[in-house]
Each structure stands twice: as structure tokens, then as C-alpha cells.
Design a protein around this motif. Structure first.
Motif, PDB file in Angstrom:
ATOM      1  N   GLN A 163      36.426  39.906  37.922  1.00  0.00           N
ATOM      2  CA  GLN A 163      37.630  40.189  38.722  1.00  0.00           C
ATOM      3  C   GLN A 163      37.841  41.683  38.939  1.00  0.00           C
ATOM      4  O   GLN A 163      38.616  42.083  39.800  1.00  0.00           O
ATOM      5  N   PHE A 164      37.176  42.501  38.133  1.00  0.00           N
ATOM      6  CA  PHE A 164      37.358  43.954  38.245  1.00  0.00           C
ATOM      7  C   PHE A 164      36.296  44.613  39.134  1.00  0.00           C
ATOM      8  O   PHE A 164      36.321  45.826  39.325  1.00  0.00           O
ATOM      9  N   LYS A 221      45.561  25.362  42.045  1.00  0.00           N
ATOM     10  CA  LYS A 221      46.575  25.165  43.101  1.00  0.00           C
ATOM     11  C   LYS A 221      45.897  25.162  44.471  1.00  0.00           C
ATOM     12  O   LYS A 221      46.209  24.373  45.356  1.00  0.00           O
ATOM     13  N   ASN A 275      46.100  28.485  38.197  1.00  0.00           N
ATOM     14  CA  ASN A 275      46.345  29.173  39.478  1.00  0.00           C
ATOM     15  C   ASN A 275      45.218  28.920  40.468  1.00  0.00           C
ATOM     16  O   ASN A 275      45.456  28.752  41.672  1.00  0.00           O
ATOM     17  N   VAL A 278      55.918  30.377  40.986  1.00  0.00           N
ATOM     18  CA  VAL A 278      55.046  31.551  40.832  1.00  0.00           C
ATOM     19  C   VAL A 278      55.712  32.665  40.019  1.00  0.00           C
ATOM     20  O   VAL A 278      55.032  33.444  39.356  1.00  0.00           O
ATOM     21  N   THR A 323      41.260  27.647  36.521  1.00  0.00           N
ATOM     22  CA  THR A 323      42.521  27.858  35.798  1.00  0.00           C
ATOM     23  C   THR A 323      43.630  27.172  36.614  1.00  0.00           C
ATOM     24  O   THR A 323      43.406  26.800  37.776  1.00  0.00           O
ATOM     25  N   SER A 329      43.335  42.337  40.783  1.00  0.00           N
ATOM     26  CA  SER A 329      42.156  41.777  40.093  1.00  0.00           C
ATOM     27  C   SER A 329      42.415  40.368  39.577  1.00  0.00           C
ATOM     28  O   SER A 329      42.089  40.050  38.423  1.00  0.00           O
ATOM     29  N   LYS A 330      43.016  39.530  40.402  1.00  0.00           N
ATOM     30  CA  LYS A 330      43.342  38.165  39.975  1.00  0.00           C
ATOM     31  C   LYS A 330      42.773  37.141  40.958  1.00  0.00           C
ATOM     32  O   LYS A 330      42.741  37.393  42.175  1.00  0.00           O
ATOM     33  N   ILE A 331      42.412  35.991  40.402  1.00  0.00           N
ATOM     34  CA  ILE A 331      42.177  34.837  41.265  1.00  0.00           C
ATOM     35  C   ILE A 331      43.481  34.042  41.262  1.00  0.00           C
ATOM     36  O   ILE A 331      44.267  34.205  40.316  1.00  0.00           O
ATOM     37  N   PRO A 332      43.753  33.225  42.252  1.00  0.00           N
ATOM     38  CA  PRO A 332      42.951  32.938  43.431  1.00  0.00           C
ATOM     39  C   PRO A 332      43.182  33.952  44.548  1.00  0.00           C
ATOM     40  O   PRO A 332      44.232  34.567  44.646  1.00  0.00           O
ATOM     41  N   LEU A 370      35.879  35.180  34.998  1.00  0.00           N
ATOM     42  CA  LEU A 370      36.891  36.059  34.389  1.00  0.00           C
ATOM     43  C   LEU A 370      36.440  36.539  33.012  1.00  0.00           C
ATOM     44  O   LEU A 370      36.735  37.671  32.619  1.00  0.00           O
ATOM     45  N   GLU A 414      47.528  36.221  45.851  1.00  0.00           N
ATOM     46  CA  GLU A 414      48.756  35.580  45.341  1.00  0.00           C
ATOM     47  C   GLU A 414      48.812  34.124  45.795  1.00  0.00           C
ATOM     48  O   GLU A 414      48.894  33.810  46.997  1.00  0.00           O
ATOM     49  N   SER A 415      48.824  33.242  44.788  1.00  0.00           N
ATOM     50  CA  SER A 415      48.739  31.808  45.080  1.00  0.00           C
ATOM     51  C   SER A 415      49.860  31.313  46.005  1.00  0.00           C
ATOM     52  O   SER A 415      49.617  30.480  46.879  1.00  0.00           O
TER      53      SER A 415
HETATM   54  N1  LIG Z   1      50.658  35.741  40.389  1.00  0.00           N
HETATM   55  C1  LIG Z   1      49.263  35.404  40.529  1.00  0.00           C
HETATM   56  C2  LIG Z   1      48.692  35.154  39.174  1.00  0.00           C
HETATM   57  C3  LIG Z   1      47.203  34.986  39.217  1.00  0.00           C
HETATM   58  C4  LIG Z   1      46.591  35.052  37.828  1.00  0.00           C
HETATM   59  O1  LIG Z   1      47.252  35.387  36.852  1.00  0.00           O
HETATM   60  N2  LIG Z   1      45.307  34.733  37.771  1.00  0.00           N
HETATM   61  C5  LIG Z   1      44.587  34.793  36.517  1.00  0.00           C
HETATM   62  C6  LIG Z   1      43.854  33.492  36.257  1.00  0.00           C
HETATM   63  S1  LIG Z   1      44.977  32.124  36.173  1.00  0.00           S
HETATM   64  C7  LIG Z   1      43.564  35.906  36.567  1.00  0.00           C
HETATM   65  O2  LIG Z   1      42.927  36.105  37.584  1.00  0.00           O
HETATM   66  N3  LIG Z   1      43.392  36.614  35.474  1.00  0.00           N
HETATM   67  C8  LIG Z   1      42.408  37.630  35.344  1.00  0.00           C
HETATM   68  C9  LIG Z   1      42.950  38.865  34.663  1.00  0.00           C
HETATM   69  O3  LIG Z   1      44.166  38.929  34.429  1.00  0.00           O
HETATM   70  O4  LIG Z   1      42.163  39.761  34.376  1.00  0.00           O
HETATM   71  C10 LIG Z   1      49.117  34.177  41.426  1.00  0.00           C
HETATM   72  O5  LIG Z   1      50.009  33.312  41.401  1.00  0.00           O
HETATM   73  O6  LIG Z   1      48.130  34.094  42.182  1.00  0.00           O
END
Ligand SMILES: N[C@@H](CCC(=O)N[C@@H](CS)C(=O)NCC(=O)O)C(=O)O
Length: 208
Positions: free
Chosen positions: A38-39, A14, A11, A98, A9, A50-53, A33, A66-67
Motif C-alpha cells: 500500500q505504500f 464492501k 473495507n 465509514v 478485509t 495508502s489504503k485499500i479499497p 498489506l 475511500e470506500s
Molecule cells: N476510511 C477508509 C479505510 C480504509 C482502510 O482502513 N483500509 C485498510 C484495510 S481494511 C488499509 O488499507 N490498511 C492499510 C494500512 O493502514 O496501512 C475506507 O473506508 O476506505
């Protein structure tokens, strides 16, 4: 060795681009995802939202989510693309990405591209904001070679993969000549090409 918890994705990209740029050895652990990986509790212990990266630096056993925080960490660790003398400007443009550019373009993706017809209000609102983001970035890049001045920095690395989604934005990157110049310049960087396709699936950077 840096371990990057990744999905392809904007993010995620980056960080793969940054790792290629600074030439640090890294390995990718994919987080699917669409399969809700992620969970998983283990992943959530290093990524509380629960987010990448997310990365783990196995040299010192530090994990970072947090990217923006990851880019700052890697910039400081490598001494590249995060010039000490220019941190006020770099931080500004990084945080604008961000906190504003990414989340709002993300809403445009959701309403305009992935779920069209579900909310006229949402589609119109985020289309308008997305166009304003293009215009404002274009104005900045009329005055400045890169977002934070003359040097390519982590602010550009954070912003680039979001503009690389231009085909689904339906705004017309070619209409914004300064943003286009910046995009084409960054698209040609070897590390950006490699980082964009870090899974080696043949993903190419979309041309304008
Ligand atoms: N603020 C976070 C945003 C990260 C983000 O939104 N990642 C998305 C993919 S681009 C994700 O992991 N989504 C999974 C979900 O929301 O369940 C960052 O900049 O790292």
C-alpha cells in the motif's frame, strides 16, 4: 472495466460485493498489506492515505479512494442501490458506517482480537463501544427492514462485511434478533456470496 485495488478485509469486501451486485465487469489487483504494498508510490498516486479499497474506472480514467466515495460513485454509475429519492437516509447510514461503525469496530479488532493483554483500558473501551454498535444497529433494524428503509442500499453493503467479522467480536450476534435477521437475509444474496469470496479462495460468510 473497473479495476479494484483490493485486500480481503471488510473495507475491501464492501466494493467487491457492490461490483457483484451491480454486475459491472471488474478486475482485481491485489494489494498485499502485510508486504507494505500500500505504500508503493504508484499505488499512493491514487490512494493518498495508502489504503485499500481504491478503484480506477478505465472507461473514463477516474480513480477513487475511500470506500464510501467508491460506493456512491458505483451507485450513481449503475443506478442501483443508491435511490435518488432516498439519498438523505442512505447518506446518513453510509457515513455512520465509514466514520463510526467501521473505525470503532476496527479498534475492537485490534485490542480484543489481535493484541489482547496489551491494554486493559483499550480492550474494555472498544468492547463496550462494539456492543453499543450492535445494540444501536439492532434498534434501527427493529424499525426498518434495511438500514436506510425498505430497500437494500449501499449503506447495507458498507455495513455487512463489518458485522461478518462477528466471530472475532465475541458479542453474540444471535442475541440481537433484528441485526441477525438483516445479516442472514444479506448473507443469502448470490452477489454477496460471490463478492465475499472474490479471490475464489473458498472464503465463506461466517454463520452466526
Ligand atoms: N476510511 C477508509 C479505510 C480504509 C482502510 O482502513 N483500509 C485498510 C484495510 S481494511 C488499509 O488499507 N490498511 C492499510 C494500512 O493502514 O496501512 C475506507 O473506508 O476506505
Amino acid at each position: 472495466m473497473i479495476e479494484l485495488f483490493y485486500a480481503n478485509t471488510p473495507n475491501g469486501r464492501k466494493i467487491s460485493i457492490m461490483l457483484e451486485e451491480i454486475n459491472l465487469p471488474y478486475k482485481i489487483t491485489q494489494i498485499d498489506l502485510s508486504n507494505s504494498e500500500q505504500f508503493n508510490q504508484k499505488f499512493r498516486s491514487i490512494s493518498p492515505f495508502s489504503k485499500i479499497p481504491t478503484i480506477t474506472d478505465h472507461e473514463n480514467n477516474i480513480s477513487i479512494f475511500e470506500s464510501g466515495a467508491i460506493l456512491i460513485y458505483l451507485g450513481e454509475k449503475s443506478g442501483k442501490f443508491y435511490d435518488k429519492k432516498n439519498r438523505i437516509l442512505i447518506n446518513q447510514w453510509l457515513i455512520a458506517q465509514v466514520a463510526y461503525v467501521g473505525p470503532l469496530l476496527g479498534q475492537h479488532h485490534q485490542f480484543h482480537h489481535y493484541n489482547p493483554g496489551t491494554s486493559k483500558w483499550g480492550e474494555e473501551r472498544y468492547f463496550k463501544i462494539a456492543k453499543t454498535i450492535y445494540k444501536d444497529l439492532d434498534e434501527r433494524l427493529e424499525k426498518s427492514k434495511f438500514l436506510a428503509g425498505n430497500e437494500y442500499s449501499i449503506a447495507d453493503i458498507a455495513t455487512f462485511p463489518w458485522i461478518a467479522r462477528h466471530p472475532i467480536h465475541d458479542i453474540g450476534l444471535k442475541k440481537f434478533k433484528n441485526l441477525l435477521r438483516w445479516y442472514e437475509l444479506i448473507s443469502k444474496r448470490e452477489a454477496v456470496i460471490k463478492g465475499y469470496d472474490c479471490l475464489k479462495k473458498g472464503d465463506t460468510i461466517p454463520t452466526p
